[in-house]
Design an enzyme around this catalytic site. Structure first.
Site, short mmCIF file in Angstrom:
data_model
loop_
_atom_site.label_atom_id
_atom_site.label_comp_id
_atom_site.label_asym_id
_atom_site.label_seq_id
_atom_site.Cartn_x
_atom_site.Cartn_y
_atom_site.Cartn_z
N HIS A 1 -8.37 1.34 -0.52
CA HIS A 1 -8.29 0.43 -1.67
C HIS A 1 -9.66 -0.15 -2.05
O HIS A 1 -9.77 -1.29 -2.48
CB HIS A 1 -7.26 -0.68 -1.42
CG HIS A 1 -5.89 -0.14 -1.13
ND1 HIS A 1 -5.15 0.50 -2.09
CD2 HIS A 1 -5.18 -0.10 0.01
CE1 HIS A 1 -4.00 0.89 -1.55
NE2 HIS A 1 -4.00 0.55 -0.27
N SER B 1 0.84 -1.20 0.00
CA SER B 1 0.00 0.00 0.00
C SER B 1 0.87 1.25 0.00
O SER B 1 1.69 1.44 -0.89
CB SER B 1 -0.97 -0.06 1.18
OG SER B 1 -1.90 1.00 1.13
#
Length: 298
Positions: free
Chosen positions: A188, A85
């Protein structure tokens, strides 16, 4: 082959930076980067409480800065780089795609945009450990959630509204353990779509260099050859799932034998112990771990 990996949001804990300030020059480096991001990174990494560093706008710059600082302290030359991430920004800087200052400037904009998107709707994330993969995915879909992080080693993270997560908790997949995560939103997932455009605008004048070290993308776990492509993937990744399972599959295929996880380490090496069996790992948690990391790469 050695891979350096940078952790994502949720890896931070109160005071994790404190022992690192004893290393020569590290406090000065973080002080300079604090000016870039408009945050007192040293204070947030030493005296801030869990709620303060849970704030997305704080956590993301803090994680990237401390990962980069620990990489400088380590001084390793990896054959492969990857980040989970927001950790992708640290990995990209280490690969030469951005300068550290460019990476932190983009992360500041990413963090603020994601925090704003998270505030629009009450959302969150829940880790799902164990269970049968097909049944877990079916349960996630049944409750309107998104498989935001496919982490491998029997771990998936679902993201969605708090109501959806509550329904999922009340109706969990068989033989699976659900753990709510201390994050400020459903990262996300489609809930982060407004942040994508904000980050794209912030990155419009950034010229990304091609990676000088093989660099994996969370989008599909594959190496990316050009800086422009990696930057485009970083932008899109804000609202798209993280495929860390695919990253580990690629690591295995490339013959990775050693992994060092940058500060604040522990999460990704934990996954590797289950998903990359036989790979030697060291997680940088305190400066004492630097010796073990250097022994690993001899």
């Amino acid at each position: 082959m050695l891979v350096l990996v940078a952790p994502g949001q949720g890896a931070q804990t109160p005071g994790f930076l404190t022992p690192w300030l004893e290393l020569p020059g590290l406090a000065d480096r973080l002080g300079a980067w604090s000016e870039v991001v408009g945050l007192d990174l040293v204070a947030y990494g030493t005296t801030a409480d869990a709620d303060e560093i849970r704030d997305t706008a704080v956590a993301q710059p803090l994680l990237v800065a401390t990962a980069l600082a620990s990489a400088e302290a380590l001084g390793a030359a990896p054959g492969l780089l990857a980040g989970h991430s927001v950790g992708e920004f640290a990995a990209a800087a280490l690969a030469g795609v951005f300068t550290p200052e460019q990476a932190l400037t983009l992360v500041r904009e990413r963090a603020q945009a994601m925090a704003k998107a998270a505030a629009a709707t009450e959302t969150g994330m829940t880790a799902v450990l164990g269970g049968v993969a097909e049944e877990v995915l079916a349960g996630v879909e049944k409750h309107g959630l998104t498989a935001a992080n496919s982490n491998g080693a029997g771990q998936l993270v679902a993201g969605g509204t708090l109501e959806q997560l509550a329904a999922f908790k009340a109706d969990p997949p068989a033989r699976a353990r659900l753990i709510p995560l201390s994050v400020a939103g459903a990262f996300h997932t489609h809930h982060m779509a407004p942040a994508v455009q904000s980050l794209r605008e912030a990155a419009s004048d950034v010229v990304a260099a091609d990676p000088g070290v093989k660099l994996l993308s969370n989008a599909d776990g594959q190496p990316v050859a050009t800086g422009a492509e990696f930057l485009d993937r970083l932008i899109k990744q804000v609202s798209n799932p993280v495929r860390w399972d695919a990253c580990m599959e690629t690591m295995a295929g490339l013959g990775v034998t050693k992994m060092i996880e940058l500060l604040p380490g522990g999460t990704l090496t934990g996954l590797a112990k289950r998903g990359l069996r036989g790979v030697q790992t060291v997680a940088l948690k305190t400066p004492d771990d630097l010796e073990a990391a250097r022994e690993l790469i001899k």
